[in-house]
Scaffold this motif. Structure first.
Motif, PDB file in Angstrom:
ATOM      1  N   VAL A   9      18.436 -16.646 -16.613  1.00 54.03           N
ATOM      2  CA  VAL A   9      18.104 -15.219 -16.763  1.00 54.03           C
ATOM      3  C   VAL A   9      16.803 -15.073 -17.563  1.00 54.03           C
ATOM      4  N   SER A  10      16.682 -15.866 -18.635  1.00 58.41           N
ATOM      5  CA  SER A  10      15.477 -15.808 -19.466  1.00 58.41           C
ATOM      6  C   SER A  10      14.233 -16.162 -18.662  1.00 58.41           C
ATOM      7  N   HIS A  11      14.342 -17.197 -17.811  1.00 55.17           N
ATOM      8  CA  HIS A  11      13.194 -17.593 -16.997  1.00 55.17           C
ATOM      9  C   HIS A  11      12.794 -16.488 -16.022  1.00 55.17           C
ATOM     10  N   VAL A  12      13.782 -15.773 -15.481  1.00 47.38           N
ATOM     11  CA  VAL A  12      13.479 -14.678 -14.553  1.00 47.38           C
ATOM     12  C   VAL A  12      12.834 -13.518 -15.289  1.00 47.38           C
ATOM     13  N   THR A  16       8.896 -17.536 -17.235  1.00 47.56           N
ATOM     14  CA  THR A  16       8.502 -18.769 -17.910  1.00 47.56           C
ATOM     15  C   THR A  16       8.671 -20.007 -17.037  1.00 47.56           C
ATOM     16  N   ARG A  17       9.377 -19.891 -15.914  1.00 40.24           N
ATOM     17  CA  ARG A  17       9.544 -21.023 -15.010  1.00 40.24           C
ATOM     18  C   ARG A  17       9.926 -20.510 -13.637  1.00 40.24           C
ATOM     19  N   ALA A  18       9.516 -21.203 -12.606  1.00 41.34           N
ATOM     20  CA  ALA A  18       9.860 -20.774 -11.247  1.00 41.34           C
ATOM     21  C   ALA A  18      11.373 -20.854 -11.041  1.00 41.34           C
ATOM     22  N   VAL A  19      11.911 -19.837 -10.365  1.00 39.72           N
ATOM     23  CA  VAL A  19      13.339 -19.764 -10.058  1.00 39.72           C
ATOM     24  C   VAL A  19      13.491 -19.544  -8.559  1.00 39.72           C
ATOM     25  N   ALA A  20      14.476 -20.174  -7.958  1.00 37.02           N
ATOM     26  CA  ALA A  20      14.696 -20.035  -6.521  1.00 37.02           C
ATOM     27  C   ALA A  20      14.818 -18.557  -6.147  1.00 37.02           C
ATOM     28  N   PRO A  21      14.218 -18.129  -5.037  1.00 36.86           N
ATOM     29  CA  PRO A  21      14.222 -16.713  -4.648  1.00 36.86           C
ATOM     30  C   PRO A  21      15.614 -16.098  -4.615  1.00 36.86           C
ATOM     31  N   GLU A  22      16.596 -16.803  -4.068  1.00 40.02           N
ATOM     32  CA  GLU A  22      17.948 -16.248  -3.982  1.00 40.02           C
ATOM     33  C   GLU A  22      18.543 -16.044  -5.377  1.00 40.02           C
ATOM     34  N   THR A  23      18.314 -17.013  -6.262  1.00 40.74           N
ATOM     35  CA  THR A  23      18.811 -16.892  -7.639  1.00 40.74           C
ATOM     36  C   THR A  23      18.111 -15.740  -8.355  1.00 40.74           C
ATOM     37  N   LYS A  24      16.804 -15.657  -8.180  1.00 45.31           N
ATOM     38  CA  LYS A  24      16.043 -14.583  -8.810  1.00 45.31           C
ATOM     39  C   LYS A  24      16.533 -13.221  -8.331  1.00 45.31           C
ATOM     40  N   PHE A  25      16.842 -13.105  -7.039  1.00 43.24           N
ATOM     41  CA  PHE A  25      17.338 -11.850  -6.488  1.00 43.24           C
ATOM     42  C   PHE A  25      18.648 -11.449  -7.171  1.00 43.24           C
TER      43      PHE A  25
END
Length: 322
Positions: A9-12, A16-25
């Motif tokens: 959650v913090s990265h989104v 601060t770091r790339a997150v997979a599109p589905e996870t970010k959604f």
């Protein structure tokens, strides 16, 4: 709700770091449904900054400042910061309270339009707070600052009137103690000298940077034994007062009295005759102020810089030109 760790959650949230599109959604959907907001003050304790910029400015002094704030806000948002705005009312005590309120919000830097006789600049300098002065600039190189070029721009207005044959040119000047007022009076005197005209102290009367005092000032100029045939208004608010007083006295602008003003206004070309003005590059001043402040935040040790942006003559018919 998103089925992920606090770290993800913090990265989104903080990118601060790339997150997979589905996870970010899923995380963004959970943020939307819960109305979650971060705690900027708490984050500042960890990161050392709130990603916010403070602006202390007089919202009542001049409508020009509203356009300036719009440009500052746009550039601030584009840079990923939040703007916190306070009104100084152009009073020293209120200005000090406003600046201290911004400091309590832990803003990363300040954009300030100094009030007359204000005392916050030494305090801010001693504290080492990143700061940019706008519009009303100081002498020397103590602070980053950006504003219009006042001296040669006002001189150009006077020279234009002199080129039209005017030999008695008056000025309704701004509030004493403001850098803009003194610079524009200096420009007025420079224009007289360049046109071979003699400085006459009685031809400059302060309009206190407000409409009603400006109307009174024009009345005093017109009541002189040898009144001016042309007048320079020191800013847009005073231009309004000058035009009101001219109408009250049934003085025809452009024929009985030539009038020009420093600062452009949206209604200048709607009048009959349209008013000749010197237009400040307001949007560019606002954008430059934010960029200078971000550079100062990134490198507190860099030498202070002063930027003067050139106004543009909006040539219309109130000066008597056909």
């Amino acid at each position: 709700m998103a089925g992920v760790s606090i770290t993800t959650v913090s990265h989104v949230v903080n990118s601060t770091r790339a997150v997979a599109p589905e996870t970010k959604f899923r995380v963004l959907d959970a943020i939307e449904r819960t109305g979650y907001t971060g705690d900027a003050i708490a984050r500042s304790l960890v990161t050392g900054g709130t990603r916010s910029l403070g602006v202390a400015i007089s919202l009542v002094a001049n409508p020009y400042f509203a356009e300036l704030i719009q440009a500052i806000e746009h550039e601030t948002t584009k840079s990923g910061y939040t703007l916190v705005l306070t009104d100084t009312h152009d009073e020293a005590a209120t200005e000090q309270s406003a600046v201290r309120a911004l400091r309590s919000r832990r803003v990363d830097g300040l954009i300030l339009t100094p009030s007359p006789n204000g005392k916050v600049l030494p305090e801010l300098k001693q504290l080492g707070i990143p700061m940019v002065l706008v519009d009303r600039l100081t002498v020397g190189q103590e602070f980053d600052q950006v504003g219009p070029e006042n001296v040669h721009a006002t001189s150009a207005l006077v020279q234009h009137l002199a080129d039209l044959g005017h030999r008695r040119i008056g000025m309704v000047s701004g509030m004493p103690g403001l850098a803009t007022s003194s610079e524009r009076v200096l420009g007025y005197r420079l224009g007289l000298g360049r046109s071979g005209l003699i400085w006459d102290e009685s031809m400059v009367i302060t309009g206190e940077s407000a409409a009603e005092p400006a109307a009174i000032a024009l009345g005093k100029l017109l009541d002189l034994d040898n009144p001016p045939t042309a007048v320079v208004a020191g800013n847009n608010v005073m231009l309004s007062g000058v035009l009101h007083e001219a109408r009250r006295r049934r003085v025809r602008i452009g024929s009985d009295l030539a009038v020009v003003g420093y600062d452009d206004v949206e209604w200048a070309d709607l009048l009959d005759p349209p008013v000749t003005t010197m237009a400040q590059p307001i949007a560019e001043i606002g954008r430059t102020a934010v960029r200078m402040l971000l550079l100062r935040i990134a490198d507190p040790s860099r030498p202070p810089t002063t930027t003067r942006l050139q106004p543009v003559l909006m040539h219309r018919q109130s000066c008597g030109c056909p």
